[in-house]
Design a protein around this motif. Structure first.
Motif, PDB file in Angstrom:
ATOM      1  N   GLN A 162     -37.194  28.000  19.010  1.00 49.60           N
ATOM      2  CA  GLN A 162     -37.018  29.451  19.393  1.00 49.60           C
ATOM      3  C   GLN A 162     -38.108  30.016  19.004  1.00 49.60           C
ATOM      4  O   GLN A 162     -38.547  31.085  19.525  1.00 49.60           O
ATOM      5  N   LEU A 163     -38.719  29.826  17.737  1.00 49.25           N
ATOM      6  CA  LEU A 163     -39.979  30.524  17.235  1.00 49.25           C
ATOM      7  C   LEU A 163     -41.188  29.943  18.090  1.00 49.25           C
ATOM      8  O   LEU A 163     -42.254  31.057  18.347  1.00 49.25           O
ATOM      9  N   ARG A 164     -41.409  28.849  18.341  1.00 44.37           N
ATOM     10  CA  ARG A 164     -42.615  28.139  18.598  1.00 44.37           C
ATOM     11  C   ARG A 164     -42.247  27.428  20.098  1.00 44.37           C
ATOM     12  O   ARG A 164     -42.331  25.936  19.760  1.00 44.37           O
ATOM     13  N   PRO A 165     -41.841  27.758  21.148  1.00 43.05           N
ATOM     14  CA  PRO A 165     -41.265  26.839  22.165  1.00 43.05           C
ATOM     15  C   PRO A 165     -42.165  25.753  22.861  1.00 43.05           C
ATOM     16  O   PRO A 165     -41.746  24.916  23.220  1.00 43.05           O
ATOM     17  N   ARG A 166     -43.599  25.874  22.755  1.00 42.00           N
ATOM     18  CA  ARG A 166     -44.493  25.089  23.229  1.00 42.00           C
ATOM     19  C   ARG A 166     -45.173  24.247  22.202  1.00 42.00           C
ATOM     20  O   ARG A 166     -46.145  23.493  22.250  1.00 42.00           O
ATOM     21  N   ALA A 167     -44.648  24.300  20.944  1.00 41.57           N
ATOM     22  CA  ALA A 167     -45.485  23.672  19.901  1.00 41.57           C
ATOM     23  C   ALA A 167     -45.372  22.216  19.991  1.00 41.57           C
ATOM     24  O   ALA A 167     -44.380  21.761  20.298  1.00 41.57           O
ATOM     25  N   SER A 168     -46.280  21.623  19.767  1.00 44.19           N
ATOM     26  CA  SER A 168     -46.399  20.023  19.714  1.00 44.19           C
ATOM     27  C   SER A 168     -45.519  19.460  18.582  1.00 44.19           C
ATOM     28  O   SER A 168     -45.047  20.118  17.577  1.00 44.19           O
ATOM     29  N   TRP A 169     -44.851  18.216  18.631  1.00 45.72           N
ATOM     30  CA  TRP A 169     -43.980  17.619  17.543  1.00 45.72           C
ATOM     31  C   TRP A 169     -44.991  17.511  16.350  1.00 45.72           C
ATOM     32  O   TRP A 169     -44.476  17.583  15.235  1.00 45.72           O
ATOM     33  N   THR A 170     -46.348  17.153  16.488  1.00 43.29           N
ATOM     34  CA  THR A 170     -47.338  17.158  15.605  1.00 43.29           C
ATOM     35  C   THR A 170     -47.202  18.437  14.715  1.00 43.29           C
ATOM     36  O   THR A 170     -47.328  18.303  13.222  1.00 43.29           O
ATOM     37  N   GLU A 171     -47.252  19.463  15.309  1.00 47.37           N
ATOM     38  CA  GLU A 171     -47.270  20.866  14.598  1.00 47.37           C
ATOM     39  C   GLU A 171     -45.993  21.160  13.865  1.00 47.37           C
ATOM     40  O   GLU A 171     -45.850  21.887  13.014  1.00 47.37           O
ATOM     41  N   LEU A 172     -44.930  20.627  14.515  1.00 47.52           N
ATOM     42  CA  LEU A 172     -43.620  21.157  13.752  1.00 47.52           C
ATOM     43  C   LEU A 172     -43.253  20.030  12.721  1.00 47.52           C
ATOM     44  O   LEU A 172     -42.391  20.697  11.877  1.00 47.52           O
TER      45      LEU A 172
END
Length: 339
Positions: free
Chosen positions: A19-29
């Motif tokens: 919800q906060l970062r919809p297109r963030a990569s899995w590595t970023e999250l």
């Protein structure tokens, strides 16, 4: 019959992060959520496959200023409501369709069109001729202070929120009077289906380079033409009760009223509308009893606001083009093209 919806704390945290970062990569999250990127990828694939969560593009904050957004209240003859809702699902202008409780409407529609002529065509040539339709009331949105992408699941701990960092800040660029070109429209058409499509897939779809796609996505988001949402089945959100409040207030007080409503955690939408009411707000509350409590508290804080109607949602069959079953799970998509 579907089995009971179950979601782990990690599932809920993942949805909140998207919800906060919809297109963030899995590595970023992954660092913020304390698991590996491959674990997040597997969890997301399962949530999507079971219709429990999905990411998509929807009109952003500038839509009501440059194009046409309306809330349409529909009264149906006895026994015709489900049939009318099913017919409306096929119309791309009817972005959201909700069954409502006894009151001023049987169906509440969120209608999005490129302009007033298109809205007129939808109302006169598509909606009004439907068999079983009794009456239609159309409330035009003149401004939008809060839309659905602002609502949060609130499953992340403060340390996780800090680790994720703030969402990217927009530049507040305005695209009024600027026509979207074929690349923009191709990107929008792909993103309303799946907001997490990789750059390479988007580039193929738009016949453009990944670098061009990256620039266009930033421009469309920063300008408010689109916003990306992570949505979920209602069970994952605690099965909230949607209630839309129609209210009337002096024009001089509407900005204060909008700010007060927007600050509520349960607020999903706030708009100024035309008609006898000039404030439209949607809240997701805990239960039916919470409706009266929230309204009482709001009116105490906002003495010039008079609530004229309360529209309780019984079930959403379509939300921003995504078709939902009785459990609120996504079961298909009828893409919207309001731009």
């Amino acid at each position: 019959m579907r089995e009971t919806v179950t979601a782990s704390e990690l599932d809920l945290a993942l949805v909140n992060a998207l919800q906060l970062r919809p297109r963030a990569s899995w590595t970023e999250l992954a660092p913020a959520l304390g698991v590996t990127a491959s674990t997040l990828a597997r969890r997301w694939d399962r949530l999507q496959e079971e219709g429990l969560a999905w990411v998509y593009a929807a009109p952003g904050r500038e839509f009501s200023r440059t194009r046409c957004s309306a809330f349409v209240l529909v009264r149906c003859a006895p026994g015709s409501r489900s049939r009318i809702a099913e017919r409306l699902c096929a119309f791309e202008e009817a972005a959201t369709i909700e069954h409502t409780g006894p009151g001023s409407a049987d169906l509440l529609l969120d209608v999005l069109t490129p302009g007033l002529p298109a809205l007129k065509r939808f109302l006169i040539t598509r909606l009004e001729p439907l068999p079983g339709l009794v009456s239609v009331e159309c409330l035009l949105a003149t401004s939008l202070s809060v839309e659905g992408s602002r609502w949060r699941l609130r499953s992340l701990a403060p340390t996780q929120l800090t680790a994720l960092g703030p969402p990217g800040a927009g530049t507040a660029e305005r695209l009024s009077g600027v026509e979207l070109d074929v690349v923009d429209r191709a990107l929008l058409d792909a993103l309303v289906r799946d907001g997490r499509l990789p750059l390479a897939a988007l580039a193929d779809h738009a016949a453009a380079s990944p670098a061009t796609v990256r620039r266009r996505l930033r421009r469309l988001a920063d300008s408010g033409v689109l916003t990306l949402r992570c949505d979920m089945a209602s069970a994952l959100a605690g099965s909230p009760v949607p209630v839309s409040l129609l209210g009337r207030a002096p024009a001089r007080d509407t900005a204060t009223i909008h700010r007060t409503l927007a600050a509520l955690p349960e607020c999903r939408l706030v708009a100024s509308v035309t008609g006898s009411a000039n404030v439209f707000a949607t809240l997701w509350v805990h239960d039916l009893g919470d409706i009266q409590r929230r309204e009482t508290a709001l009116c105490a804080r906002l003495p010039t606001l008079t609530v004229t109607d309360r529209i309780v949602g019984l079930g959403t069959v379509k939300r921003m083009g995504h078709l939902l079953d009785e459990d609120g799970r996504r079961i298909g998509v009828r893409p919207i093209r309001p731009w």
